[in-house]
Design a protein around this motif. Structure first.
Motif, short mmCIF file in Angstrom:
data_model
loop_
_atom_site.label_atom_id
_atom_site.label_comp_id
_atom_site.label_asym_id
_atom_site.label_seq_id
_atom_site.Cartn_x
_atom_site.Cartn_y
_atom_site.Cartn_z
N GLY A 6 90.65 -40.63 -20.74
CA GLY A 6 89.92 -40.85 -19.50
C GLY A 6 89.45 -42.25 -19.24
O GLY A 6 88.62 -42.47 -18.37
N SER A 430 87.39 -36.89 -16.87
CA SER A 430 88.28 -36.04 -16.08
C SER A 430 88.69 -36.77 -14.81
O SER A 430 87.97 -37.63 -14.30
N ILE A 431 89.88 -36.43 -14.33
CA ILE A 431 90.36 -36.87 -13.02
C ILE A 431 90.80 -35.62 -12.28
O ILE A 431 91.51 -34.77 -12.84
N ARG A 432 90.38 -35.50 -11.04
CA ARG A 432 90.78 -34.37 -10.20
C ARG A 432 91.30 -34.89 -8.88
O ARG A 432 90.74 -35.82 -8.30
N GLU A 442 94.76 -32.01 -12.16
CA GLU A 442 93.65 -32.57 -12.91
C GLU A 442 94.16 -33.08 -14.24
O GLU A 442 95.22 -32.66 -14.72
N HIS A 447 94.94 -41.29 -16.66
CA HIS A 447 95.79 -41.36 -15.47
C HIS A 447 96.18 -39.95 -15.05
O HIS A 447 95.99 -38.98 -15.79
N LEU A 461 90.22 -38.11 -4.58
CA LEU A 461 90.39 -38.39 -6.00
C LEU A 461 89.02 -38.56 -6.63
O LEU A 461 88.18 -39.33 -6.13
N GLU A 462 88.77 -37.86 -7.74
CA GLU A 462 87.51 -37.95 -8.44
C GLU A 462 87.78 -38.33 -9.89
O GLU A 462 88.51 -37.64 -10.60
N SER A 463 87.19 -39.44 -10.32
CA SER A 463 87.28 -39.88 -11.71
C SER A 463 85.87 -39.92 -12.28
O SER A 463 85.02 -40.65 -11.78
N THR A 465 83.52 -40.06 -15.94
CA THR A 465 83.47 -40.31 -17.37
C THR A 465 82.02 -40.43 -17.83
O THR A 465 81.13 -40.79 -17.07
N GLU A 478 81.26 -42.85 -12.49
CA GLU A 478 81.96 -41.89 -11.64
C GLU A 478 82.35 -42.56 -10.33
O GLU A 478 81.61 -43.39 -9.81
#
Length: 603
Positions: A6, A430-432, A442, A447, A461-463, A465, A478
């Motif tokens: 992540g 996470s990435i969604r 996800e 990446h 897009l949501e990143s 950590t 975030e």
């Protein structure tokens, strides 16, 4: 440092060889660093790049490698594990192509025939390599074509033995051939540095041949110049342009040793890279004064008290894809001066803040990298590493790209204030990806790749950590982007993402000194190459209680993309400042970004 989940880190791939040696490799450039295992100081290493594949051969196994034993002695770095080498045995002599024998005779430095030798043959027309060792003469059966021949004559079991490397840069094999590789023709390789306190800690002699369909580069790496001899063996007569596309180099790294023999706290390091066009050198002698080089003063800030750091500097030059490097230790905070080869050479760095893990092994917890650049002799430069605020950053134009209905996303979430792309170990990540409100894909890596539904749609897009166990700065990072995306034509579409980057004044411990009011410079950046609109609304909020409550800041613009946020601080008791940003552009694209504990506060 292996790529932590992540992070979007500029990952340094780490491989532990069966010999106990550790190899670090930057996958984007292929640059390699080798740390000899315990008790293996003085071990030399041959690195090979054959087309798109890379190998490392430690000297004590190199001398016994044959074509049939390639997997045992040549460790492929592409996959991070031993792997068979592409051998000429695949079809040679089976009627598919003409084959010829190449017999190589080995002569030692005393002029006598010797079996303390190894020869390697590399294909320039097709990707293959053959090894032959521990024999006074070796025979290769090879397809007709062009080759590069490399011979080493040494006692491979003695790390202090003289090493003679001979290179025939071009061999046209169109019939059975016999050659003699003679160590008496070699000459010593050395460099004199005009700083008597510095000593060589890494030396590399290499050659790259790009005359054929398969580019080949081979180099020899050691701790210093002692006992190193080379000779270039003339290529075939009548081969027109046989040396075009051929570049050799001599590179070295120098540092000041401590009384315990380590290089921690070295006030300066030297990084030399000299190229030779068209031939492999027969011996090498150079004198370099500090004033002949470029001087870069580097400040290394601390994210977490008690952590140390390592830093490696990578060199490239025309015809030289990369040189070997060494991760030297640094205390945090600290300052050092790097003296670099000027001119056509380009230099980039990899920096990692590290700590000792539960197993007692030192591991990187954050990783930062810089892009390559050149420097001018006699000029002085300054750089800073590891400065807060640590958060998302665009480095190039490929962070979020839609090609047809394929989307790729990767964002470095822990880059420092000075544009060093960065990543970190995380506690969660996470990435969604959502398309028109529905979850499409996800990922828990740095990446994401996804297949989109065709047509125009809204993408989100949501990143997210978090890393409270790793550092007390940027403990939660975030970002969420909402953009309109149209199915592109022939050209890929770069999504119009935004990030907010903060540039506060900080001390060496990444603390901001302010009472009552903090004037916080910041900038907004859109992904390079994207069709982003203009900023219509920008909001900044701050928190001194780890995000439980938020206070709006006054935002003052200062020209294109530059702003100052006026943040009111409590008079007493505030230890950290968290930051939250919201942005909307003229096309309706938006950003929500949060960095918890972005700064330490010092009254």
């Amino acid at each position: 440092m292996s790529d932590p989940p992540g992070t979007g880190a500029p990952a340094v791939g780490e491989t532990l060889l069966p010999t106990g040696d550790t190899v670090r490799r930057l996958p984007e450039s292929g640059a390699v660093s080798v740390d000899p295992g315990e008790g293996r100081d003085g071990t030399r290493f041959t690195t090979v790049r054959l087309g798109d594949r890379s190998y490392v051969l430690p000297s004590d196994v190199h001398g016994s490698v044959s074509a049939a034993e390639g997997a045992a002695g040549a460790y492929e770095l592409t996959e991070g594990a031993p792997a068979p080498l592409p051998s000429a045995d695949r079809g040679c002599g089976e009627g598919r192509e003409a084959c010829h024998s190449l017999t190589v005779h080995h002569t030692g430095p005393d002029g006598e025939t010797t079996d303390e030798a190894a020869s390697m043959v590399f294909g320039l027309d097709e990707q293959l390599v053959e090894f032959g060792a521990d024999a006074a003469e070796v025979r290769f059966d090879l397809p007709e074509g062009r080759y590069m021949l490399v011979t080493d004559i040494t006692d491979f079991d003695d790390p202090d033995a003289d090493w003679h490397r001979l290179v025939r840069t071009l061999l046209v094999l169109d019939g059975d051939t016999e050659l003699r590789m003679d160590a008496t023709t070699t000459r010593p390789v050395g460099t004199v540095l005009g700083d008597p306190r510095a000593e060589a800690v890494l030396v590399e002699v290499g050659v790259g041949n790009r005359t054929g369909a398969v580019p080949v580069s081979v180099s020899l790496r050691g701790d210093d110049f002692s006992g190193l001899y080379t000779a270039g063996v003339e290529p075939d007569e009548g081969t027109q342009g046989g040396t075009e596309g051929l570049t050799s180099f001599v590179a070295s790294t120098w540092a000041h040793p401590n009384t315990d023999g380590s290089y921690l706290g070295s006030p300066s390091t030297y990084h030399l890279l000299d190229t030779i066009e068209g031939s492999f050198p027969t011996g090498y002698d150079r004198t370099v004064e500090p004033e002949d080089l470029a001087s870069v003063t580097a400040e290394h800030l601390s994210q977490t008290p008690g952590n140390g750091a390592t830093k490696a500097i990578f060199g490239t030059a025309p015809g030289v894809d990369h040189t070997a490097t060494l991760f030297l230790p640094h205390a945090l905070p600290s300052s050092t001066t790097h003296l670099l080869e000027p001119g056509d050479a380009e230099w980039s760095s990899a920096f990692g803040e590290n700590r000792e893990n539960e197993a007692g092994r030192v591991e990187d917890v954050t990783a930062l990298g810089s892009v390559a650049r050149s420097y001018e002799a006699g000029h002085q430069y300054e750089e800073r590493w590891n400065a807060a605020v640590v958060g998302p950053m665009f480095l190039w134009s490929e962070h979020a790209v839609r090609t047809g209905n394929e989307l790729w996303f990767g964002m470095p979430m822990y880059s420092d204030q000075d544009m060093h792309q960065g990543g970190s170990r995380t506690d969660s990540a996470s990435i969604r990806l959502y398309q028109d409100g529905g979850l499409v894909a996800e990922s828990e890596t740095g990446h994401l790749s996804a297949e989109l539904l065709p047509g125009t749609s809204e993408l989100r897009l949501e990143s997210r950590t978090s890393r409270p166990s790793v550092s007390d700065l940027s403990t939660r990072v975030e970002a969420a982007w909402t953009v309109a995306s149209t199915e592109p034509g022939a050209e890929p579409q770069r999504l119009p993402l935004w990030v907010v980057r903060y540039q506060p004044e900080v001390d060496e411990w990444n603390s901001a000194h302010a009472r009552g009011v903090l004037r916080l410079p910041l900038s907004v950046d859109s992904q390079p190459g994207s069709a982003a609109g203009t900023v219509e609304e920008l909001t900044i909020e701050s928190s001194t209680d780890d995000g439980r409550t938020w206070e709006p800041a006054r935002v003052v613009p200062h020209g294109t993309g530059a702003y100052t946020a006026i943040i009111r601080l409590p008079r007493h008791g505030a230890e950290y400042l968290s930051l939250r940003a919201g942005l909307t552009d003229s096309d309706g694209n938006s950003l929500e970004q949060t960095i918890e504990r972005a700064l330490r506060l010092a009254g």
